[in-house]
Enzyme design. Structure first.
Site, mmCIF file in Angstrom:
data_model
loop_
_atom_site.group_PDB
_atom_site.id
_atom_site.type_symbol
_atom_site.label_atom_id
_atom_site.label_comp_id
_atom_site.label_asym_id
_atom_site.label_seq_id
_atom_site.Cartn_x
_atom_site.Cartn_y
_atom_site.Cartn_z
ATOM 1 N N ARG B 8 0.830 -1.207 0.000
ATOM 2 C CA ARG B 8 0.000 0.000 0.000
ATOM 3 C C ARG B 8 0.866 1.258 0.000
ATOM 4 N NH1 ARG B 8 -3.619 -0.740 5.147
ATOM 5 N NH2 ARG B 8 -1.558 -1.320 5.910
ATOM 6 N N GLU B 56 -20.304 1.237 -0.462
ATOM 7 C CA GLU B 56 -19.470 0.768 -1.568
ATOM 8 C C GLU B 56 -20.181 0.819 -2.914
ATOM 9 O OE1 GLU B 56 -19.942 -0.791 1.333
ATOM 10 O OE2 GLU B 56 -18.002 -0.325 2.236
ATOM 11 N N PHE B 81 -15.150 -5.695 0.454
ATOM 12 C CA PHE B 81 -16.351 -4.853 0.362
ATOM 13 C C PHE B 81 -16.438 -4.180 -1.002
ATOM 14 C CE2 PHE B 81 -14.824 -4.455 4.895
ATOM 15 C CZ PHE B 81 -15.491 -5.590 5.301
ATOM 16 N N ARG B 165 -1.655 -5.899 2.114
ATOM 17 C CA ARG B 165 -1.006 -5.219 3.226
ATOM 18 C C ARG B 165 -0.022 -6.147 3.922
ATOM 19 N NH1 ARG B 165 -5.571 -3.285 6.616
ATOM 20 N NH2 ARG B 165 -4.410 -2.779 8.219
HETATM 21 C C1 LIG Z 1 -19.365 -2.988 4.097
HETATM 22 C C2 LIG Z 1 -18.281 -2.518 4.987
HETATM 23 N N1 LIG Z 1 -17.505 -1.470 4.625
HETATM 24 C C3 LIG Z 1 -16.495 -1.071 5.420
HETATM 25 C C4 LIG Z 1 -16.227 -1.710 6.593
HETATM 26 C C5 LIG Z 1 -15.053 -1.279 7.443
HETATM 27 N N2 LIG Z 1 -15.484 -0.681 8.723
HETATM 28 C C6 LIG Z 1 -15.534 -1.397 9.867
HETATM 29 S S1 LIG Z 1 -16.109 -0.524 11.160
HETATM 30 C C7 LIG Z 1 -16.283 0.875 10.221
HETATM 31 C C8 LIG Z 1 -16.831 2.137 10.813
HETATM 32 C C9 LIG Z 1 -18.170 1.908 11.433
HETATM 33 O O1 LIG Z 1 -18.670 3.069 11.998
HETATM 34 P P1 LIG Z 1 -20.005 3.027 12.832
HETATM 35 O O2 LIG Z 1 -21.054 2.298 12.079
HETATM 36 O O3 LIG Z 1 -20.343 4.411 13.239
HETATM 37 O O4 LIG Z 1 -19.625 2.090 14.066
HETATM 38 P P2 LIG Z 1 -19.069 2.489 15.522
HETATM 39 O O5 LIG Z 1 -18.823 3.961 15.545
HETATM 40 O O6 LIG Z 1 -20.152 2.118 16.460
HETATM 41 O O7 LIG Z 1 -17.841 1.677 15.716
HETATM 42 C C10 LIG Z 1 -15.870 0.623 8.900
HETATM 43 C C11 LIG Z 1 -15.872 1.605 7.814
HETATM 44 C C12 LIG Z 1 -17.043 -2.805 6.931
HETATM 45 N N3 LIG Z 1 -16.837 -3.523 8.054
HETATM 46 N N4 LIG Z 1 -18.053 -3.174 6.139
#
Ligand SMILES: Cc1ncc(C[n+]2csc(CCOP(=O)(O)OP(=O)(O)O)c2C)c(N)n1
Ligand SMILES: [Mg+2]
Lengths: 296, 313
Positions: B8, B56, B81, B165
Site C-alpha cells: 500500500r 461501496e 467490500f 497489506r
Molecule cells: C461494508 C463494509 N464497509 C467497510 C467496513 C469497514 N469498517 C468497519 S467498522 C467501520 C466504521 C463503522 O462506523 P459506525 O457504524 O459508526 O460504528 P461504531 O462507531 O459504532 O464503531 C468501517 C468503515 C465494513 N466492516 N463493512
C-alpha cells in the site's frame, strides 16, 4: 421494597455488569492485540440492558423458536457481544481468553455457527437490519410471538441496504422490530457529519415510517424506560436513536476517533483499567491469562 | 533479515506522484482513508479525495460518474467490500459501460486474518475474472505495485488492482519492466513451473530454492496479470517443463489456478496442482497463520511440486 428502590438496585446491578464487561472486553483486546474498543464501549450499556433486562432468552436453550432475537449489525463490536453473552451464560467465561487465537470460536466478527446466542454472521456493515426484517416478518407468518432487536452503528447507516430494509419494515408494519442506532457520531476515520452527514437522522427514520425515540444511550433509567415502551405505536417499527460516546468509560478514549480500532499499549491499558475499576466500585475480574503477543 | 514491504505504501507514493502530474487523477473511498493509506493524498489534494462514507455501491457508481466527467478515479476500499458489495456496479457501471475506473482492492486475500471470512477477499479474482472487459492485476512487491499504478493511470479502461497489506520482500530487480498481460520469469528451470502472484511469489521462489537443492530445477513465473492471461508463457511452461503448480492467496475456484488450467487443458495438457484456499471459510487465525494452515508456504509449494516431479540426481 418499593418500585423506586427496586429500580435503583436494578440499575446499580446493570452498571456493575457493564463496567465488568468493559474491563474484560478491554483485557481481551489487549491480549489479542486487535478489536474495536471505541464502538464496543459505546454499545456496552445498551447490550447489557438488553441481555440482562429486556430480551426474553434462555442461555441454556439459545435456539428456542420463540426466543427474542438480538442482532449486532455492527459486527466489528464482537468483543462487547462475546463478553456480554458469556456473562449472560451463553458460554463459559473462560472461553473469552481464546478471542482471536488460532481456531477459536471467537473470531474478530461473530459467527452464529460457532457462538451460541449469535443469530447471524455480521462484519460487513449494513447486513443486520435486512436479516432482522426477515426474522420479524417470520414471526408474523409463523405466529411465534417474539421480538427482534438490532444495534446498528451510525456510520453504518450510510449503507443503502439499511434504508431498503427500513422501507420493508414499515411496509410490513413490523412493530415487533426495534433498531437501536448507536449514535456516537464517529465512524472509522472521522465524524459521521464530516464524512457523509446523517442529520437530521430522526426525521429520516420518521419519513421511512418508523416510530422514533431519541435517548441517552448510557442512562439506564432511560434505557429501561424506553425498552418497556416498545412497541411505541401499533403497526410501526421502532427506532431508538441512542446518543452515545465512542469509548465511553475511559476518559482518553471517549469521543476520540483514534480509538475506533486502536489497541491500548501497556501504559494506556493500566490507566484505563484504573479508571474503569474506580467506577461504581467494580472489582476487576480475573481472566485466565494467555501469553500476550508482542510487536504485532 | 530481508526487508518486508507493505505494498500500500508503494501504491500511494506512485499515486501521489502521478496526481501531481495529472490533475484528472482523483480517489474515491468508503471511510477508508487510513486503511487505503491515503492520508497524505488527502493532505495534498483534499478536494480530489471523495469520501462517500460506508457505501461501496455508491462509491463505485460515483467512480463511474467521475470517469464520465473526464476524470481518472482510483476507487479504493478494502477488497472484500469493494468487490463483494459493489459487484453489480463493477459489472454494469464499470466493465459493461466501459468507464475509465481503476478499482483498487486493498488488504486483499487473508490479510485481515483474525477478522475472519467476512473481511477476507479470496473470491475477488473469481468474481471479477468472470466479468468481460476487466483487466486484473495482482502485484507481488513494491516495485511491481508502483509500475502497475502507473500502467493503470496511463491506459484507458476498467482495471482492478489487488493491493495487499501483508509484508513482502522485493522480488524484482530494479530494472524490472512490468507489462500488462506479460508474466515475469523470475527463475529459469526445465523440470516444472511454479506460477504464483501477489504475496506468494516470494514463497514460490523459496520453494524453488529448496527443489534446486534436490536437483529439481523449477521455473518460476510471476503472473501478475490474471486477466488477460499470458497464455504464451503458460503454454511454453507446459511444453518445456511438463508440469505446473499454481499458488495464490485466493480460493482454488476461479482464480489464477483456474485461469492457467483453462489454457493448459485446452491446448497443452500437463499434470497440474492448484494451491489456494480449498472451498472453506477460514477458521480464526492471523494472516500468516492462515497461509501456513492452508499450506500456502514454501513447504506446501515444495510438496506439491514433489508430487509431480521426481529428483533426477
Ligand atoms: C461494508 C463494509 N464497509 C467497510 C467496513 C469497514 N469498517 C468497519 S467498522 C467501520 C466504521 C463503522 O462506523 P459506525 O457504524 O459508526 O460504528 P461504531 O462507531 O459504532 O464503531 C468501517 C468503515 C465494513 N466492516 N463493512
Ligand atoms: Mg459510530
Amino acid at each position: 421494597m418499593n418500585k423506586n428502590d427496586e429500580n435503583t438496585e436494578k440499575i446499580a446491578r446493570l452498571r456493575q455488569i457493564a463496567t465488568n464487561v468493559r474491563l474484560r472486553d478491554m483485557e481481551m483486546i489487549y491480549q489479542a492485540r486487535l478489536g474495536h474498543i471505541g464502538g464496543d464501549f459505546s454499545a456496552t450499556d445498551i447490550l447489557v440492558t438488553l441481555y440482562f433486562e429486556v430480551l426474553k432468552i434462555d442461555p441454556k436453550n439459545p435456539t428456542a423458536p420463540d426466543r427474542d432475537r438480538f442482532i449486532l449489525s455492527k459486527g466489528h463490536c464482537a468483543g462487547a457481544l462475546y463478553t456480554t453473552l458469556a456473562f449472560a451464560g451463553f458460554f463459559p467465561e473462560s472461553e473469552l481468553a481464546t478471542f482471536a487465537q488460532p481456531l477459536s470460536n471467537l473470531n474478530g466478527h461473530p459467527n452464529r455457527n460457532k457462538v451460541p446466542g449469535v443469530e447471524t454472521n455480521t462484519g460487513p456493515l449494513g447486513h443486520g437490519l435486512p436479516v432482522a426484517v426477515g426474522t420479524a416478518l417470520a414471526s408474523q407468518l409463523t405466529g411465534l410471538n417474539y421480538r427482534v432487536f438490532v444495534i446498528t452503528g451510525d456510520g453504518e447507516l450510510q449503507e443503502g441496504s439499511n434504508w431498503e430494509a427500513a422501507m420493508s419494515a414499515s411496509h410490513y408494519k413490523l412493530d415487533n422490530l426495534t433498531v437501536i442506532v448507536d449514535r456516537n457520531r464517529l465512524q472509522q476515520g472521522a465524524g459521521t457529519e464530516q464524512t457523509n452527514g446523517l442529520d437530521p437522522l430522526d426525521e429520516k427514520w420518521r419519513a421511512f415510517g418508523w416510530s422514533v425515540r431519541e435517548i441517552d444511550g448510557h442512562d439506564y433509567n432511560t434505557l429501561l424506560d424506553i425498552f418497556a415502551q416498545v412497541p411505541f405505536e401499533p403497526g410501526k417499527p421502532n427506532c431508538i436513536i441512542a446518543n452515545t460516546h465512542k469509548g465511553q468509560g475511559v476518559s482518553f478514549m471517549q469521543d476520540n476517533v483514534a480509538w475506533h480500532h486502536k489497541v491500548p499499549n501497556a501504559a494506556e491499558y493500566a490507566a484505563a483499567l484504573k479508571e474503569l475499576s474506580a467506577q461504581n466500585g467494580a472489582t476487576p475480574l480475573e481472566l485466565p491469562k494467555i501469553e500476550v503477543k508482542v510487536g504485532v | 533479515m530481508t526487508q518486508l514491504f507493505d505494498c500500500r505504501d508503494a501504491f500511494n507514493e506512485k499515486l501521489l506522484e502521478l496526481a501531481h502530474l495529472d490533475t484528472r487523477i482523483v480517489t474515491v473511498v468508503n471511510d477508508s482513508v487510513g486503511s487505503s493509506k491515503l492520508t497524505q493524498f488527502r493532505a495534498e489534494f483534499a478536494n480530489r479525495l471523495i469520501n462517500v462514507g460506508i457505501a461501496e455501491q455508491n462509491m463505485v457508481g460515483v467512480g463511474a460518474g467521475l470517469a464520465n466527467g473526464g476524470l481518472i478515479p482510483f476507487v479504493c476500499g478494502a477488497s472484500p467490500f469493494l468487490t463483494g458489495r459493489a459487484l453489480e456496479q463493477i459489472k454494469a457501471d464499470v466493465a459493461y459501460s466501459n468507464t475509465n475506473v481503476k478499482l483498487c482492492g486493498m488488504s486483499s486475500g487473508m490479510a485481515y486474518g483474525e477478522l475472519g471470512p467476512t473481511h477476507h477477499s479470496i473470491e475477488d479474482l473469481a468474481w471479477l475474472r468472470a466479468i468481460a472487459n476487466m483487466t486484473i492485476i495482482v502485484p507481488a512487491d513494491p516495485v511491481e505495485t508502483s509500475q502497475a499504478v502507473a500502467a493503470a493511470a496511463s491506459i484507458t479502461g476498467p482495471m482492478f488492482l489487488r493491493i495487499s497489506r501483508v509484508g513482502v520482500p522485493v522480488v524484482h530487480p530494479a530494472d524490472y519492466k512490468f507489462e500488462i498481460g506479460k508474466a515475469a520469469r523470475l527463475r529459469e528451470g526445465r523440470d516444472i513451473t511454479l506460477i504464483a502472484n501477489g504475496v506468494l511469489v516470494h514463497k514460490a521462489l523459496e520453494a524453488a530454492e529448496q527443489l534446486a537443492s534436490e536437483g529439481i530445477e523449477a521455473r518460476v513465473l510471476n503472473m501478475a496479470t490474471v486477466k488477460p492471461l499470458d497464455e504464451e508463457a503458460v503454454l511454453a511452461a507446459a511444453a518445456e517443463t511438463g508440469a505446473i503448480v499454481t499458488v495464490e492467496e485466493h480460493t482454488i475456484y476461479g482464480g489464477l489456478g483456474s485461469a492457467v488450467a483453462e489454457v493448459v487443458v485446452t491446448h497443452q495438457p500437463v499434470p497440474m496442482r492448484i494451491l489456494g484456499v480449498p472451498g472453506v471459510f477460514a477458521p480464526t487465525g492471523s494472516a500468516e497463520w492462515l497461509l501456513d494452515h492452508f499450506g500456502l508456504n514454501a513447504a506446501g509449494i515444495y510438496n506439491a511440486a514433489r508430487e509431480l516431479v521426481k529428483p533426477t540426481k
